[in-house]
Design a protein around this motif. Sequence first.
Motif, PDB file in Angstrom:
ATOM      1  N   ALA A  20      -4.665  -7.123  14.363  1.00  0.00           N
ATOM      2  CA  ALA A  20      -3.631  -7.990  13.794  1.00  0.00           C
ATOM      3  C   ALA A  20      -3.290  -7.442  12.405  1.00  0.00           C
ATOM      4  O   ALA A  20      -4.165  -6.943  11.683  1.00  0.00           O
ATOM      5  CB  ALA A  20      -4.110  -9.436  13.704  1.00  0.00           C
ATOM      6  N   ARG A  21      -2.022  -7.537  12.037  1.00  0.00           N
ATOM      7  CA  ARG A  21      -1.570  -6.909  10.791  1.00  0.00           C
ATOM      8  C   ARG A  21      -0.821  -7.897   9.920  1.00  0.00           C
ATOM      9  O   ARG A  21      -0.210  -8.854  10.424  1.00  0.00           O
ATOM     10  CB  ARG A  21      -0.658  -5.709  11.088  1.00  0.00           C
ATOM     11  N   CYS A  22      -0.876  -7.647   8.626  1.00  0.00           N
ATOM     12  CA  CYS A  22      -0.047  -8.355   7.654  1.00  0.00           C
ATOM     13  C   CYS A  22       0.317  -7.367   6.547  1.00  0.00           C
ATOM     14  O   CYS A  22      -0.301  -6.297   6.422  1.00  0.00           O
ATOM     15  CB  CYS A  22      -0.762  -9.597   7.097  1.00  0.00           C
ATOM     16  N   HIS A  23       1.348  -7.709   5.733  1.00  0.00           N
ATOM     17  CA  HIS A  23       1.875  -6.767   4.738  1.00  0.00           C
ATOM     18  C   HIS A  23       1.917  -7.421   3.366  1.00  0.00           C
ATOM     19  O   HIS A  23       2.123  -8.643   3.246  1.00  0.00           O
ATOM     20  CB  HIS A  23       3.278  -6.286   5.140  1.00  0.00           C
ATOM     21  N   VAL A  24       1.713  -6.567   2.358  1.00  0.00           N
ATOM     22  CA  VAL A  24       1.768  -7.002   0.963  1.00  0.00           C
ATOM     23  C   VAL A  24       2.819  -6.143   0.258  1.00  0.00           C
ATOM     24  O   VAL A  24       2.778  -4.904   0.334  1.00  0.00           O
ATOM     25  CB  VAL A  24       0.407  -6.857   0.277  1.00  0.00           C
ATOM     26  N   LEU A  25       3.759  -6.797  -0.441  1.00  0.00           N
ATOM     27  CA  LEU A  25       4.801  -6.097  -1.190  1.00  0.00           C
ATOM     28  C   LEU A  25       4.332  -5.903  -2.629  1.00  0.00           C
ATOM     29  O   LEU A  25       4.008  -6.872  -3.330  1.00  0.00           O
ATOM     30  CB  LEU A  25       6.110  -6.889  -1.173  1.00  0.00           C
ATOM     31  N   ILE A  26       4.274  -4.642  -3.058  1.00  0.00           N
ATOM     32  CA  ILE A  26       3.795  -4.288  -4.399  1.00  0.00           C
ATOM     33  C   ILE A  26       4.992  -3.769  -5.215  1.00  0.00           C
ATOM     34  O   ILE A  26       5.765  -2.945  -4.743  1.00  0.00           O
ATOM     35  CB  ILE A  26       2.691  -3.216  -4.335  1.00  0.00           C
ATOM     36  N   ARG A  27       5.139  -4.253  -6.497  1.00  0.00           N
ATOM     37  CA  ARG A  27       6.246  -3.851  -7.369  1.00  0.00           C
ATOM     38  C   ARG A  27       5.690  -3.475  -8.742  1.00  0.00           C
ATOM     39  O   ARG A  27       4.833  -4.182  -9.304  1.00  0.00           O
ATOM     40  CB  ARG A  27       7.266  -4.977  -7.521  1.00  0.00           C
ATOM     41  N   ASN A  28       6.180  -2.318  -9.267  1.00  0.00           N
ATOM     42  CA  ASN A  28       5.797  -1.874 -10.601  1.00  0.00           C
ATOM     43  C   ASN A  28       6.722  -2.536 -11.611  1.00  0.00           C
ATOM     44  O   ASN A  28       7.899  -2.177 -11.741  1.00  0.00           O
ATOM     45  CB  ASN A  28       5.887  -0.349 -10.704  1.00  0.00           C
ATOM     46  N   ASN A  29       6.204  -3.512 -12.349  1.00  0.00           N
ATOM     47  CA  ASN A  29       6.988  -4.238 -13.352  1.00  0.00           C
ATOM     48  C   ASN A  29       6.861  -3.628 -14.737  1.00  0.00           C
ATOM     49  O   ASN A  29       7.406  -4.156 -15.706  1.00  0.00           O
ATOM     50  CB  ASN A  29       6.545  -5.702 -13.413  1.00  0.00           C
ATOM     51  N   GLY A  30       6.107  -2.523 -14.822  1.00  0.00           N
ATOM     52  CA  GLY A  30       5.929  -1.904 -16.127  1.00  0.00           C
ATOM     53  C   GLY A  30       7.075  -0.977 -16.486  1.00  0.00           C
ATOM     54  O   GLY A  30       8.027  -0.769 -15.726  1.00  0.00           O
ATOM     55  N   ALA A  31       6.935  -0.391 -17.668  1.00  0.00           N
ATOM     56  CA  ALA A  31       7.983   0.500 -18.173  1.00  0.00           C
ATOM     57  C   ALA A  31       7.624   1.958 -17.992  1.00  0.00           C
ATOM     58  O   ALA A  31       8.406   2.828 -18.379  1.00  0.00           O
ATOM     59  CB  ALA A  31       8.234   0.209 -19.654  1.00  0.00           C
ATOM     60  N   VAL A  32       6.450   2.259 -17.413  1.00  0.00           N
ATOM     61  CA  VAL A  32       6.021   3.647 -17.220  1.00  0.00           C
ATOM     62  C   VAL A  32       5.596   3.831 -15.771  1.00  0.00           C
ATOM     63  O   VAL A  32       5.380   2.868 -15.035  1.00  0.00           O
ATOM     64  CB  VAL A  32       4.860   3.988 -18.167  1.00  0.00           C
TER      65      VAL A  32
END
Length: 417
Positions: A20-32
Amino acid sequence: MGVGAVLRVAAVTVDPGSDARCHVLIRNNGAVVDQFRFAVLGEARDWTVVKPERANLMPAQEVTVELTFSPPRGHEVLAGEYPFAVQVASREDPGGSVVQEGLVTVTEYAELSAELVPVNSSGARRGKHTLALDNLGNVEHSVDVRAADPDDKLTFTGRPKVPVLRPGTTTFVKLRARPRKYFWRGADRTWPFTVTVLSELTDPVDLDATFRQRPMLPRRTFLIFSLLIMLLMVLAVLLSTLLRAAPKTMAGPSPSIPLTSTSASSSASPSSTVSATSSAPSITPAAPTPTAAGVGGQGASAVRLVPATTTRLTISGTAYPGVSGPQLFSYVVPSGRTYRLTGLELANPGGDRGSVRVSLGNTQLAAYDLATTRQVSRELAGSVTAGGGQVITMAVTCANTDRPCTPTTTITAQQAS
């Protein structure tokens, strides 16, 4: 905060042996540009795969991380809910790491294995069987054990009546098959029967078995009974012979002592004979001095020799190591008997270590060191006499480390007349 994470599905259900699978959305909120590492926390981490394990993201760039849950099919992972968490760690901003929590549910999986040991039993009153039940699934459940024979000649009992099977364990049920009727003589009778294991989670399991009923009296009963009767008769004859045997004595008849003197000369007058008789003093009988048989003389009578009776008194015992103080073994002189002790012999066949002290009452007769003695004999000096009721004691101190001490003391004695 340098990173953002969103778990798209917070609750996942998975069957054992599947994925069984699930997904996680990752976002870079930094400036570098930053590198992020992903890990699963909780009991589910052993059977969860994260792809990718790390990612390099530009500012405002996103990536999707896939979690694959693969619980094994068996008792290793029990059915139930397992909380988990996804940790996103930033290399550039370690303090800005985030954690997203979720829940994975493992469904129930039941598998049952049963074995009957022995398959065939025999007996006159009952047959004994053991039913082994293996729960190979991931959920605890109870079963119902039933047994029946097609001819209805048997009754069955089981302990426990309703066994509860825990995942990954084996449960044993004691099963007894008893015939409804007994018989005393004749050929064996065979009764087949079937044991059925019923469970709400699995299909029924059927096991075939057989009980062979034997007669109450074994075939060799009469032969054994006849042999016992013959043995009892032989013992009775031997006992009767021993009781009727008359005791024998080695002492001869008591010597006779003349009370009057014989005239020295046949020509002596009657008056002198009477005078000698009247003037002779009274003689008190004393212990005679034995003479050789066949030797006689004037004024003396022949006396028979009284041979000495030699007896061997044996004292043996088993003394155990580690006992505080000596261990005592004794011989009590029978009432009415008197022995003159002449010699003493010690045997140490096992090569034991320790000490032995032999005493008559409070008088010590000999003392030995077992470590230097295997077998030794000695004569007892002086006149050592043991009367009825006196105790000859062998005191043993065992210094072995791996076995008991087994010394034996043999005393040579002569029975006093």
